[in-house]
Write an enzyme that holds these catalytic residues in place. Structure first.
Site, PDB file in Angstrom:
ATOM      1  CG  ASP A 161      -2.060   0.803   1.226  1.00 27.60           C
ATOM      2  OD1 ASP A 161      -2.602   1.209  -0.187  1.00 27.60           O
ATOM      3  OD2 ASP A 161      -2.771   1.402   2.122  1.00 27.60           O
ATOM      4  CB  VAL A 162       3.791   2.226  -1.805  1.00 27.25           C
ATOM      5  CG1 VAL A 162       4.858   3.307  -1.918  1.00 27.25           C
ATOM      6  CG2 VAL A 162       4.911   1.061  -1.194  1.00 27.25           C
TER       7      VAL A 162
END
Length: 181
Positions: free
Chosen positions: A64-65
């Protein structure tokens, strides 16, 4: 972190400015390009650390960058945060996997690698897609999902720039952005 998160500092929407004011940052100045790139580089280094197995530490995928998961410290350093979706690659795929598969998509629209959304397979490359969109946000001042749509339009009409929406280009005050209305 004392400097808020990268998304709030880049997009500077009313809700973002409110969140920043709760941290004691009433109307902070826009980040310069150099500051943006430093924060993105710090986050990329943290991601490289997660991806590298070492001394019993498994190779870990963040999954979940995005800019809202990159915090900014008091001295302008960037910290990759929110590892709630992170997963050790070995957990799902065995001791030396090239990727991991997952039954459901995890992550945030606009930052999910199209390869992952089509195949369900994640690797360091899918995390790199998120850091790449984050870097594009740092350079353009546009939200992630809007960047993808504008790129698609430019690819669809490469010889028709009149169809392209004007980017949010930096003003003369380096870091202030004017969004097309």
């Amino acid at each position: 972190c004392a400097g808020g998160n990268l998304e709030d500092r880049l997009l500077r929407t009313p809700p973002a400015l409110h969140r920043l004011s709760l941290l004691g940052l009433a109307d902070p100045p826009p980040l310069t390009i150099a500051q943006r790139l430093r924060v993105a580089l710090d986050a990329a280094r943290a991601l490289a650390y997660l991806h590298a197995p070492a001394d019993g530490k498994p190779r870990t995928l963040h999954r979940d960058v995005k800019p809202s998961n990159i915090l900014i410290g008091a001295d302008g350093e960037g910290y990759l945060a929110d590892v709630g979706l992170a997963k050790g690659a070995e957990e799902a795929a065995g001791p030396a996997p090239s990727h991991m598969s997952t039954a459901r998509a995890a992550g945030t629209l606009g930052f999910l690698d199209p390869i992952f959304t089509g195949s369900g397979k994640q690797s360091e490359v899918t995390d790199a897609f998120g850091i790449g969109i984050t870097l594009l946000m740092c350079l353009t001042g546009l939200p992630g999902a809007e960047i993808l749509e504008r790129c698609r339009t430019m690819m669809r009409y490469p010889d028709r720039p009149e169809k392209w929406a004007a980017p949010a280009v930096a003003s003369g005050t380096a870091g202030g952005f004017h969004f097309p209305g």
